[in-house]
Design an enzyme around this catalytic site. Structure first.
Site, short mmCIF file in Angstrom:
data_model
loop_
_atom_site.label_atom_id
_atom_site.label_comp_id
_atom_site.label_asym_id
_atom_site.label_seq_id
_atom_site.Cartn_x
_atom_site.Cartn_y
_atom_site.Cartn_z
N ASP A 60 -7.44 1.59 2.51
CA ASP A 60 -7.09 2.60 3.53
C ASP A 60 -7.98 3.83 3.49
OD1 ASP A 60 -5.56 3.68 5.62
OD2 ASP A 60 -4.21 4.69 4.25
N ASP B 224 0.84 5.21 -0.29
CA ASP B 224 0.08 6.46 -0.34
C ASP B 224 0.67 7.37 -1.42
OD1 ASP B 224 -1.85 6.06 1.71
OD2 ASP B 224 -0.31 6.36 3.22
N HIS C 94 -6.50 9.78 -0.77
CA HIS C 94 -7.09 9.79 0.57
C HIS C 94 -6.19 10.37 1.67
CE1 HIS C 94 -5.28 5.60 0.60
NE2 HIS C 94 -4.81 6.08 1.73
N HIS D 60 0.85 -1.19 0.00
CA HIS D 60 0.00 0.00 0.00
C HIS D 60 0.89 1.24 0.00
CE1 HIS D 60 -3.17 2.79 0.99
NE2 HIS D 60 -2.41 3.25 1.97
#
Length: 1020
Positions: free
Chosen positions: A374, A264, A578, A262
């Site tokens: 997330d 970001d 996000h 993951h």
């Protein structure tokens, strides 16, 4: 037998850490190291390779915050190592407790070929297995000295989040730069003992399996010579073979591991660093795929693929090859893993349009799943959008973070506002950085809420955010856990294969209706107000740019700006990631976001202006362009025409006791001497909106110091202390004409200043409030309160392609937890025959509460429903200067509003009329005869065929039978998905000349592809 369990477990821990792990590299020689520091921002690879390097040594400090250092390492494999496995061990000064969030590097060969990433849990580069001896080796390390923002203790304000304030002190020290012999047998022993030790700790103490493992571990440690670990590792492993071969129970929980990292797209690092994080991680994963035939890796976010395609084509080539082989799996079908609460209807649709189209065009891959592990909660309109994009599944993990209520399902069907259901899975492992540890797997099996009806779950496996992805150790663990007694079974599987299996296994999965509200991170609806205003403004500007460009293309032959619009949309979609739109990134990210939004606005305005000029033609007639989806001032939606005056004139005068009265035939507004609205009277209904004894447009300030996650959270206790800002420096009538009356109010509080103008305009049943705040508070929360004389047990909040209802009461813990929630352009509260809307152009966070007025006269008793808009916060982490400076908000109170009025006024405040001069009126390109139906997009088809694409939806929650009429010769009308491909399950279309009639369900989205004549298509 005596209970020596604790003794053996403690022995295992010490021997493993102090003897076996250090024996992994039994022999080593130092490498020659030199370094060059790139000036400023990262440089092209060729420049870093060719730079003049200066010798450095292990122990030297390196790496100013956000700098890039190119290390060159050279050496020779000792001839005595011939026939052995050799690796370079390259430790830049990593903290293994923090895989991600610190320094990283991408390793290149001298010719620029990427090798793999270096990360805290991945510090090795393989030389050979075996080596010949005497090989010369050379690598170049593009090392990023990203500072540790989230340190120990966490959430401490830091200046490191912006290069303008971060300083130049070195952040790291080189720890190890060696060539070393890699002992494969010791490595395998480490994994054997880790798996068994972790399994043992999760097994029942009174069960035989735990003791079988314990005795095998004891025997292995007995035969291991601590002075010759390398020579006795194989013998120790033989003692463990039996317990490792025992098969799992037939009823064991089954875990599908998916290689994952993951990443970001921005957070505690800027966008440019994410480009390099993705390159490092994908280089690692393609190398691991080549080594491990059973391994499967998945990566979402089309934007991240596009970045490496542009910036690291040599890495991207390996990715494309692995995708073609079916083992590197594009997931999710979105441009980024966006926030889903705040993006508008069209923006949420375009996330899937651009994401899925990228994967189709680049890889020929069609995604069936949305992949959002997330994201901070999920809007109730999302299921229909997922389905309309051609997908059918959703994965997330974040709801497990909720503070109060445990979500009742891990596998279920999620039903959205229109009735669409999406098969959804929450991995019970409760992490998207799974390591396949015994504790994680046991937790997944115990935690899985579908036991007895389903038995499969998914585990996203690997270190994210620059941690390097899945490691070879995780793959080795999976191999041992494939069929191991006492453990869930583990096998690598593509997300699509998992979902197909899980859906087939559980066809009658339970249903959850409505939003998936995260009981955490509620402050993200307000933090970084400029970012949120930029997003909202950009969304509406792009609507206008598409509408007027399409209208001009169809009617005048204007060049439709396909590439410009696509580039602008992708910029907006990227910034909906996000941790960007929610305001939870470092200062650098939000400073760049503000510049990006300014550039989007400037270019969008140019596109709009060019199209309107082409449409209006030469002339000096005063015209108005109305891009809102409803008529106003006599101008139809999507039309250009002279405005028509509406309604009785406005009057303004003094109010007894101080203040002013603003009035026309629809509303009477009283502003008292404090500048507060003490009356908003609906003249036509004979109804007062403001609750007795209260004042509306009341600015309130709270202390705001959550227990954790400063920019993310507001905790419920913030409401226990409030200061009403009632003192005014100025209350003045600054405009009083037949068309408009305006009161100006100035307040000072703390180190800040608020200037508001309250305006009543002819023909409008609303009070407009323009607010400018020069904000210099810290750890404070600013709200605007509107206490209303309404008995409402629920209220409506706009979301994508419709609205949802939330309760105003707190009967249950689920309701009490929603003390801060999201709305787009409007919030609406009503009794059966009368309601009030509060519309806005820049805010998302709000709260709605109810109290009962007891005592007093009959007219004073009743229920007060208070709507409060959340305007500003001032958290200090991760940006210590969050939202300092000037902000602009516009909102409006609409007494007597129906839901349809709320929808209309919400669009109007976000899409102001545009004055135009030209030769004459321009008819709408398309028009709809039902005010309940909202057109969200009018554009030319993305395939450049010249077809017109119109997206619309029913907006009030009822049935509709609209007729869409075209302002051109219509050849064919086809219902499509969001990607503009024909669908078989769309609404039946009844063609009537140049018009199309259809029937819509509540909140139903319809995308229409309208084919014009060949001659018309060639014009646009």
């Amino acid at each position: 037998m005596h209970d020596d369990r604790a003794l053996v477990e403690a022995r295992l821990k010490r021997v493993l850490n102090e003897r076996i792990r250090p024996a992994l590299y039994p022999e080593s020689v130092p490498l020659e190291v030199a370094a060059w520091v790139a000036p400023g921002e990262p440089v092209p690879v060729a420049e870093g390779l060719a730079a003049r390097h200066t010798p450095v040594a292990v122990g030297d400090a390196w790496g100013a915050p956000w700098a890039t250092t190119w290390f060159r390492v050279r050496g020779t494999v000792p001839a005595a190592w011939a026939g052995r496995t050799v690796e370079a061990v390259l430790d830049l000064g990593f903290d293994e407790r923090m895989p991600g969030f610190q320094c990283e590097a991408l390793v290149y060969l001298a010719d620029g070929t990427p090798v793999k990433g270096l990360n805290p849990r991945n510090q090795w580069v393989r030389v050979g297995a075996p080596v010949r001896g005497g090989e010369r080796v050379e690598w170049h390390l593009e090392a990023a000295s990203n500072p540790v923002i989230l340190g120990v203790p966490p959430f401490q304000p830091t200046a490191l989040g912006d290069p303008e304030t971060a300083g130049g002190e070195p952040q790291y020290r080189l720890a190890r730069m060696d060539l070393a012999v890699f002992d494969t047998e010791v490595w395998e022993l480490i994994l054997d003992l880790e798996v068994l030790g972790e399994l043992m700790a999760e097994l029942p103490v009174d069960g035989p399996r735990r003791w079988e493992v314990l005795r095998a571990v004891g025997r292995a440690l007995d035969v291991l010579d601590l002075q010759d670990v390398n020579g006795t590792a194989a013998a120790a492993r033989r003692q463990l073979a039996g317990v490792l071969a025992a098969p799992a129970a037939a009823s064991a929980h089954r875990i599908s591991a998916v290689g994952h990292a993951h990443i970001d797209s921005a957070w505690l690092w800027p966008l440019r660093e994410t480009v390099r994080k993705v390159a490092r991680t994908t280089a690692n994963m393609t190398a691991l795929l080549a080594d491990e035939p059973e391994f499967v890796y998945t990566m979402s976010q089309a934007q991240q693929y596009a970045w490496i395609k542009e910036h690291r084509p040599e890495v991207y080539a390996k990715v494309k090859q692995a995708v073609a082989e079916g083992r590197f799996v594009p997931a999710g079908g979105m441009w980024v893993e966006s926030d889903t609460n705040m993006p508008g209807s069209e923006a949420m649709a375009r996330q899937f349009v651009y994401g899925k189209r990228f994967f189709l065009e680049e890889f020929g891959v069609e995604n069936d799943e949305a992949w959002l592990p997330d994201t901070f909660g999920f809007a109730a309109g999302l299921p229909q959008i997922i389905k309309a994009a051609g997908s059918k599944w959703l994965l997330t993990q974040k709801i497990s973070w909720s503070q109060v209520n445990s979500f009742p399902h891990h596998t279920f069907r999620w039903e959205g506002i229109d009735g669409t259901r999406i098969f959804t899975h929450f991995p019970p492992v409760d992490t998207y950085n799974c390591q396949l540890s015994g504790a994680e797997l046991a937790h997944a099996a115990r935690n899985f809420k579908e036991k007895g009806t389903a038995r499969h779950s998914l585990a996203p496996t690997g270190w994210g955010d620059g941690g390097g992805g899945t490691t070879r150790e995780m793959v080795a663990k999976a191999r041992r856990l494939k069929n191991l007694d006492g453990s869930p079974t583990v096998h690598w599987e593509k997300p699509g294969d998992f979902f197909a299996r899980a859906a087939a296994e559980y066809p009658d999965a339970p249903v959850w209706v409505g939003e998936l509200y995260l009981e955490l991170h509620r402050g993200t609806l307000t933090s970084q107000a400029r970012t949120k205003r930029g997003n909202r403004r950009s969304e509406h500007l792009l609507r206008e740019a598409e509408l007027w460009s399409a209208t001009a293309a169809v009617t005048t032959g204007f060049r439709y700006p396909y590439p410009e619009l696509e580039r602008l949309w992708k910029t907006v979609l990227l910034h909906q990631f996000h941790d960007i739109l929610p305001g939870s990134s470092i200062a650098w990210v939000h400073r760049e976001a503000e510049r990006a939004y300014a550039a989007v606005a400037a270019e969008s305005e140019e596109l709009i202006g060019a199209a309107l000029t082409a449409l209006a033609g030469a002339g000096d007639r005063r015209l108005v362009a109305n891009s809102a989806p409803h008529a106003r001032s006599g101008v139809a939606a999507g039309a250009i025409a002279p405005p028509v005056g509406e309604g009785a004139p406005v009057t303004a005068g003094p109010r007894p006791g101080g203040g002013f009265v603003l009035q026309h035939d629809l509303l009477r507004i009283e502003v008292d001497e404090r500048g507060l609205v003490v009356s908003a009277y609906d003249v036509t209904a004979g109804r007062e909106a403001v609750a007795p004894g209260t004042a509306a447009n009341l600015l309130q300030i709270h202390p705001d110091f959550p227990n954790m996650w400063d920019a993310w959270d507001v905790d419920a206790f913030y409401r226990e202390v409030v200061t009403d800002l009632t003192e005014a420096d100025e209350v003045a009538l600054v405009a009083a004409t037949a068309d408009v009356a305006t009161v100006r109010v100035v307040r000072r509080f703390g180190g800040s200043r608020a200037v508001q103008t309250l305006t009543l305009a002819r023909g409008h049943r609303r009070l407009d409030v323009d607010t400018e705040v020069d904000w210099h508070e810290t750890e404070k929360f600013l709200k605007a309160a509107f206490p209303l004389d309404l008995h409402a047990e629920r209220y409506a909040a706009e979301t994508q392609f419709g609205h949802l209802y939330r309760p105003t009461h707190t009967n249950t813990s689920w309701e009490a937890a929603k003390f801060e929630a999201c709305a787009h352009r409007f919030v609406h509260a009503a009794e059966p025959d009368w309601g009030v809307a509060l519309v806005n152009d820049a805010t998302y966070g709000h709260d709605v509460t109810r109290t009962v007025r007891e005592g007093g006269t009959e007219g004073e008793r009743g229920t007060t429903t208070t709507i409060r808009l959340s305007l500003l916060r001032a958290p200090r982490f991760p940006d210590p200067e969050t939202d300092q400076g000037t902000h602009h908000f516009r909102y409006a109170l609409v007494p007597g509003a129906t839901l349809g009025d709320a929808v209309r006024e919400g669009h109007r405040i976000n899409l102001p009329e545009r004055p135009v001069t030209g030769s004459g009126a321009v008819a709408p390109l398309v028009s709809v005869d039902d005010a309940a139906v909202v057109v969200t997009a009018v554009k030319l088809a993305d395939d450049r065929s010249g077809d017109l694409v119109v997206r619309l939806h029913e907006a009030r929650g009822g049935r509709a039978r609209p007729t869409l009429t075209c302002g051109f010769t219509l050849v064919e009308a086809v219902a499509t998905d969001l990607l503009e491909r024909p669908v078989e399950d769309g609404p039946a279309l009844e063609r009537q000349g140049d018009a199309v009639r259809m029937a819509l369900r509540p909140f139903q989205i319809v995308t229409l592809r309208l084919r014009r004549t060949a001659e018309d298509r060639s014009v646009g």
